[in-house]
Each structure stands twice: as structure tokens, then as C-alpha cells.
Design a protein around this motif. Structure first.
Motif, PDB file in Angstrom:
ATOM      1  N   GLY A 464      33.058  33.925  31.233  1.00 52.60           N
ATOM      2  CA  GLY A 464      33.050  34.162  32.680  1.00 52.60           C
ATOM      3  C   GLY A 464      34.404  33.926  33.311  1.00 52.60           C
ATOM      4  N   PHE A 465      35.059  32.832  32.939  1.00 49.37           N
ATOM      5  CA  PHE A 465      36.376  32.550  33.513  1.00 49.37           C
ATOM      6  C   PHE A 465      37.431  33.535  33.008  1.00 49.37           C
ATOM      7  CE2 PHE A 465      34.736  28.171  34.467  1.00 49.37           C
ATOM      8  CZ  PHE A 465      34.901  28.274  35.841  1.00 49.37           C
ATOM      9  N   GLY A 466      37.216  34.111  31.835  1.00 47.41           N
ATOM     10  CA  GLY A 466      38.114  35.170  31.386  1.00 47.41           C
ATOM     11  C   GLY A 466      38.085  36.359  32.325  1.00 47.41           C
ATOM     12  N   SER A 467      36.909  36.646  32.875  1.00 48.52           N
ATOM     13  CA  SER A 467      36.770  37.786  33.797  1.00 48.52           C
ATOM     14  C   SER A 467      37.288  37.480  35.189  1.00 48.52           C
ATOM     15  CB  SER A 467      35.296  38.201  33.886  1.00 48.52           C
ATOM     16  OG  SER A 467      34.533  37.248  34.603  1.00 48.52           O
ATOM     17  N   LEU A 468      37.755  36.249  35.407  1.00 54.02           N
ATOM     18  CA  LEU A 468      38.297  35.876  36.722  1.00 54.02           C
ATOM     19  C   LEU A 468      39.754  36.297  36.863  1.00 54.02           C
ATOM     20  CD1 LEU A 468      38.343  34.308  39.411  1.00 54.02           C
ATOM     21  CD2 LEU A 468      38.672  32.200  38.091  1.00 54.02           C
ATOM     22  N   GLY A 469      40.530  36.206  35.798  1.00 51.56           N
ATOM     23  CA  GLY A 469      41.964  36.431  35.881  1.00 51.56           C
ATOM     24  C   GLY A 469      42.359  37.898  35.961  1.00 51.56           C
ATOM     25  N   LEU A 470      43.619  38.112  36.311  1.00 55.00           N
ATOM     26  CA  LEU A 470      44.236  39.443  36.337  1.00 55.00           C
ATOM     27  C   LEU A 470      43.470  40.449  37.190  1.00 55.00           C
ATOM     28  CD1 LEU A 470      45.375  39.797  32.597  1.00 55.00           C
ATOM     29  CD2 LEU A 470      46.750  39.149  34.591  1.00 55.00           C
ATOM     30  N   SER A 471      43.008  40.011  38.344  1.00 55.12           N
ATOM     31  CA  SER A 471      42.406  40.948  39.305  1.00 55.12           C
ATOM     32  C   SER A 471      43.540  41.741  39.946  1.00 55.12           C
ATOM     33  CB  SER A 471      41.626  40.186  40.377  1.00 55.12           C
ATOM     34  OG  SER A 471      41.233  41.046  41.421  1.00 55.12           O
ATOM     35  N   HIS A 472      43.594  43.034  39.639  1.00 54.21           N
ATOM     36  CA  HIS A 472      44.678  43.858  40.178  1.00 54.21           C
ATOM     37  C   HIS A 472      44.127  45.222  40.567  1.00 54.21           C
ATOM     38  CE1 HIS A 472      45.585  46.225  36.371  1.00 54.21           C
ATOM     39  NE2 HIS A 472      44.739  45.305  35.952  1.00 54.21           N
ATOM     40  N   VAL A 473      44.931  46.280  40.429  1.00 54.38           N
ATOM     41  CA  VAL A 473      44.588  47.558  41.038  1.00 54.38           C
ATOM     42  C   VAL A 473      43.355  48.224  40.434  1.00 54.38           C
ATOM     43  CG1 VAL A 473      46.917  48.027  41.834  1.00 54.38           C
ATOM     44  CG2 VAL A 473      46.246  48.732  39.525  1.00 54.38           C
ATOM     45  N   THR A 474      42.929  47.809  39.235  1.00 55.44           N
ATOM     46  CA  THR A 474      41.725  48.385  38.646  1.00 55.44           C
ATOM     47  C   THR A 474      40.450  47.755  39.198  1.00 55.44           C
ATOM     48  OG1 THR A 474      41.757  46.821  36.798  1.00 55.44           O
ATOM     49  CG2 THR A 474      42.935  48.900  36.498  1.00 55.44           C
ATOM     50  N   ASP A 475      40.592  46.691  39.968  1.00 51.31           N
ATOM     51  CA  ASP A 475      39.454  45.917  40.469  1.00 51.31           C
ATOM     52  C   ASP A 475      39.174  46.282  41.926  1.00 51.31           C
ATOM     53  OD1 ASP A 475      37.537  44.015  41.034  1.00 51.31           O
ATOM     54  OD2 ASP A 475      38.976  42.369  41.217  1.00 51.31           O
ATOM     55  N   ALA A 476      37.939  46.711  42.192  1.00 55.79           N
ATOM     56  CA  ALA A 476      37.571  47.032  43.575  1.00 55.79           C
ATOM     57  C   ALA A 476      37.701  45.814  44.479  1.00 55.79           C
ATOM     58  CB  ALA A 476      36.141  47.571  43.616  1.00 55.79           C
ATOM     59  N   GLY A 477      37.436  44.614  43.944  1.00 56.92           N
ATOM     60  CA  GLY A 477      37.575  43.396  44.735  1.00 56.92           C
ATOM     61  C   GLY A 477      39.008  43.141  45.163  1.00 56.92           C
TER      62      GLY A 477
END
Length: 523
Positions: A464-477
Motif C-alpha cells: 500500500g505504501f508503495g502505491s503512495l509514492g511518485l504521484s505525478h502526471v499519470t495520476d488523476a489525483g
């Protein structure tokens, strides 16, 4: 045969019977990863260097990547449609209803009233701390996007009152909200991952919540450092901040001349701030007597309006967690706790407590509803295009290629889960997809590894915490945060992307401590 008959026959074929879309030619893993990397690089250059609107850039790069990955030309725009539908189906109504609720609170003067109350009570230096705590509590039962949307009016109000960039308050709050979203049940990604591996939801909840407490402090501290440098404020958000508290946007309420409520709250003047009535607003016009203008809504009412959808979602969540699915009440709880319904009910409550109570005409109220939607059009389009990009990366096989590559490295299971999830998150944007894909990939290794229930729970949390990092242009959030808080893409990458990565790594390190405590070092 009549062409319309043929068309009707084709339309009658169930969608589920349609073959899944696949690339016409299966490319090798190195080539797929190169295409993905080039796609992201071109996207960033288009947006940052050439200032191309993010929606157009995302859509253009998505189509180019699809062509390069050998997705059949006849299927590319089906993939585009699927990407829009899967993303907008989750967030479009939430964004629209949240915008309406926020606009109602804003134009009533309620947000400014609440901001004044908080600053007076807690002081200017503690506003960011208070909002980070609020974000922590709100994020437990509420989806990340919902929490951001519901709380953004307060962020705007504090930013206007203290004359600072909205990111000063929004960044630490959003950081801890996303941390909870990816690691704490009942959020979909972590629950789905637990289901794949048969992990204990209760253990995951207790461990992940304990880890998220120090992450809340870290989010505030890191964001505070980032906020020391000045950042550009997008003109659209600046215009919205300039409107806050201005007489042109505040619709003052008016007491009924014969009424007995709130007489002590009346104040003279400001009658000219109301739009003139029409046939549909005659009653409101008749109520506009000098000296009968109501004070702005009390802070308690605004808190109640913001808390209403959160409490409703929480009640529904408790019901679905405690009731068996065979119980008829389970369906009722699931219905009540749906975020769409919760925000719709909150909008209805705001209609009676703000519009009706304050004597707004139906025409005025309708105009307020309509005025809330144009500002979010850009956000909706960018979020939709981000969904298209993620769908193209998934259909092209890039995500699967990345998973297979990382699986062959030979890392310890807890680190492997974190790295695969982090890479998938960066590649295709969705935290839920990253968690579910990673748990699916590691299912055999975990089930055959002799792990205890506590150890499996910790592995799921690490994923789960792996999916937290590197939120960038591919992420709608990423686009929700950047556009709502008025950041440029470059500043978003320097702040939001960095913060989510720091929190993800810190969450994994704390999870590693839990791994030691549950005896995982022996595996």
C-alpha cells in the motif's frame, strides 16, 4: 438485411462478451518500458516547456503511446473512451457535487466566517496543524478525492484571510489524506489487496493507522519546508481567492420582517449586495428590508455541512464492515455510505439551511449552482485525460512488463512488494491498480512462503505504501491537487510528487519495523 437491423444486432451483443483489447504485436519488455519512459518525458516537456494545456498534452501523448505500443488503430479510441469512463465514473459526480456544496458555503459568507473563527481561536500559526489533523480524521472514512473537494473551501478561505498560497495549508493535509487512503481500510485498494492475499483487515487497520500517525507529523514538517519558497499561483485559482469575502460574491441573507429568529444577528447595510429579484424571486425581494440583513452563517453550521457527508459515509462504512452481506441492512448501509449520495444529501441540506433560511430566491440559488460548475470544467477534463493515459499504459502491457522485470530481481518479499507497487504507481497512476496488481503477482510466493497472518498483513501494508509514492502526471489525483491548489505542473512535481514519495518511503520504513516485530526477518 437492413443496415439498422445489423447495427441493432451488434449493439445487442453484451459488452462482457467483447474480446479484451490487446496490442496487435507483443513487443519486448525493454521496448515497452522505453515507450513508457519516452511518453512521460514528452508529456512533461509539452506541459512544462511549451505550456501546452494539460488536457491536450495528456490526450495527445496517450494516443501516441497507444500507436507506438501497437494497439490496433480501430481500438485506440475505445481505449480512450474506457479510460475516460473508468476515471470520470469515480470522480466526476464527486467533483461536481463538491463544487456546488463549496460554492453554496462560499457565497453565503460561511467559509470566511469559519476561517475567522479558527484563526481567532487557534491563532494564525496553528492553522496548518489544525487542518492536517482534520485531514487525518476525514481521510479514514472518506475517499481521497472526496476529502480534498469537501475541504478545499476552507483551504481557500484561510489562504485568502492570511494572504498565502493555498498549498501552504493544502499540501500537508492532502499528504496525510493520501497516506491513509492507500494503507487504511476501508479504502478500496488496500481492501482489494487484502482480499487477494487473504489478509486480516483488522490487523491491517490497526497497524496502518499506527504508522500513519507519525506520517501526519512528517507530512506537516516536510510541507512546511517546501512552502518556504514562493510558488506561482494559477490565475484561475487566484481569481477564485480574490472573490472570497467580496461583496460581489456574498449573497447576504434576509430575515422575514415578521420572523422572530436571529433578530440579534441583524446588521444594517449590504442590502445592495443581493442580485435584484425577478418573478421567481419576488418573495426574496419583499423580504429585503433595510436593517434586516442576516449575519453570515455561524461556524458551527458550516462545520456541520462539511461534516454531514463525512458522517454519513462513516455510518455506511461501519454498517458494511459489521453486517454480513446476506443481511438486508447491508445493502441499506452500502447505499447510505455511498459518497455520491452523501454529497447529494449535503447539497440538499445546504439548500434549506443556507438558501431557504437566508431568503435567497430560486433564481439566485440556481445561478449559484450554475456558477459552481464552469471553474471545474478544466479539472474534469484533465482528470479524464489522466485516466486515458493510465488506461493506455495498462492495455499496452507496459504495467505487466514492469511487474515481470522487477519480480526477477530477487529482493526480500516485503521490499519487492513495495518496489513493484511503487513502479506500477509511477507507470500507470492508479494506486488501487498498483496494489491489486502487485498482490496478484506475489500471491503464489506469499501463499507458499509459510507467512503468519500478521506478516501477511504487514506485506499488504508495505505494498500500500508503495502505491503512495511518485504521484505525478499519470495520476488523476495529482491533477486534482495541482489544479485545486493552484500549482503549476513544475511546482506540483517539486512539491506533491516529492511529498508523496517521502511519505511512501517513510511509511515503508515504519512498516519494516513492524515486519521485524512480527518475526519477518526469518523469511
Amino acid at each position: 438485411m437492413n443496415p439498422l437491423t445489423i447495427l441493432g444486432a451488434r449493439a445487442a451483443v453484451p459488452l462482457a462478451d467483447a474480446a479484451p483489447i490487446k496490442p496487435a504485436v507483443e513487443l519486448g519488455t525493454p521496448l515497452l518500458l522505453t515507450i513508457a519512459a519516452l511518453g512521460v518525458a514528452v508529456l512533461l516537456v509539452m506541459i512544462i516547456r511549451f505550456k501546452i494545456q494539460a488536457f491536450v498534452a495528456l490526450l495527445t501523448v496517450s494516443i501516441a503511446v497507444a500507436v507506438a505500443a501497437q494497439i490496433p488503430l480501430t481500438d485506440i479510441f475505445t481505449v480512450v473512451s474506457n479510460g475516460v469512463g473508468s476515471t470520470m465514473g469515480k470522480v466526476a459526480l464527486l467533483i461536481a457535487l463538491g463544487a456546488i456544496l463549496g460554492r453554496m458555503i462560499e457565497v453565503s459568507g460561511g467559509v470566511q466566517s469559519l476561517a475567522d473563527h479558527f484563526v481567532e481561536r487557534f491563532g494564525r500559526t496553528r492553522v496548518a496543524v489544525s487542518l492536517t489533523l482534520v485531514g487525518f480524521l476525514v481521510a479514514i472514512p472518506v475517499f481521497f478525492e472526496v476529502g480534498v473537494i469537501v475541504l478545499v473551501p476552507i483551504v481557500y478561505a484561510f489562504a485568502k484571510l492570511l494572504n498565502v498560497h493555498p498549498i501552504k495549508f493544502g499540501l500537508p493535509m492532502a499528504g496525510i489524506m493520501l497516506s491513509i487512503h492507500v494503507a487504511v481500510p476501508p479504502h478500496p485498494g488496500i481492501v482489494a489487496g487484502a482480499g487477494v492475499l487473504g489478509a486480516d483487515i483488522g490487523l491491517i487497520t490497526m497497524i496502518s493507522l499506527a504508522i500513519c500517525v507519525p506520517l501526519g507529523f512528517l507530512s506537516y514538517w516536510v510541507a512546511r519546508i517546501m512552502n518556504r519558497r514562493p510558488m506561482e499561483l494559477l490565475p484561475t485559482v487566484k481569481a477564485q481567492l480574490d472573490e472570497y469575502g467580496s461583496p460581489e460574491t456574498i449573497h447576504a441573507g434576509h430575515e422575514h420582517p415578521l420572523g422572530n429568529g436571529g433578530a440579534g444577528n441583524s446588521r444594517p447595510g449590504n442590502s445592495g449586495s443581493e442580485n435584484s429579484g425577478s418573478a421567481s424571486g419576488g418573495v426574496a425581494t419583499a423580504l429585503r428590508t433595510p436593517g434586516a440583513v442576516m449575519a453570515p452563517p455561524k461556524p458551527g453550521l458550516i462545520v456541520a455541512l462539511i461534516a454531514a457527508p463525512i458522517v454519513q459515509i462513516m455510518l455506511g462504512t461501519i454498517g458494511t464492515l459489521t453486517l454480513p452481506k446476506s443481511n438486508p441492512a447491508y445493502g441499506v448501509a452500502s447505499f447510505i455510505g455511498n459518497p455520491f449520495l452523501a454529497l447529494l444529501v449535503a447539497v440538499g441540506i445546504s439548500f434549506f439551511t443556507l438558501a431557504v433560511r437566508r431568503g435567497w430566491s430560486l433564481k439566485q440559488t440556481g445561478e449559484i449552482f450554475e456558477q459552481s460548475l464552469p471553474p471545474i470544467a478544466s479539472i474534469l477534463m484533465i482528470v479524464a485525460a489522466g485516466g486515458v493515459f493510465g488506461e493506455v499504459l495498462r492495455v499496452s502491457g507496459i504495467g505487466a512488463a514492469l511487474s515481470t522485470t522487477l519480480d526477477g530481481i530477487g529482493l526480500p518479499i516485503i521490499l519487492l512488494g513495495f518496489v513493484i507497487s511503487l513502479a506500477l504507481r509511477a507507470a500507470q497512476g492508479s494506486a488501487t491498480v498498483a496494489i491489486v496488481t502487485t498482490t496478484g503477482l506475489l500471491t503464489a510466493a506469499i501463499q507458499n512462503g509459510g507467512y503468519t497472518p500478521a506478516q501477511i498483513a504487514v506485506i499488504v501494508i508495505a505494498i500500500g505504501f508503495g502505491s503512495l509514492g511518485l504521484s505525478h502526471v499519470t495520476d488523476a489525483g495529482f491533477w486534482v491537487v495541482v489544479r485545486y491548489y493552484g500549482l503549476t505542473v513544475a511546482d506540483g512535481l517539486k512539491t506533491w510528487t516529492v511529498l508523496t514519495t517521502v511519505l511512501g518511503v517513510a511509511g515503508f520504513l515504519l512498516t519494516s519495523v513492524a515486519w521485524l516485530l512480527v518475526g519477518g526477518l526469518g523469511h
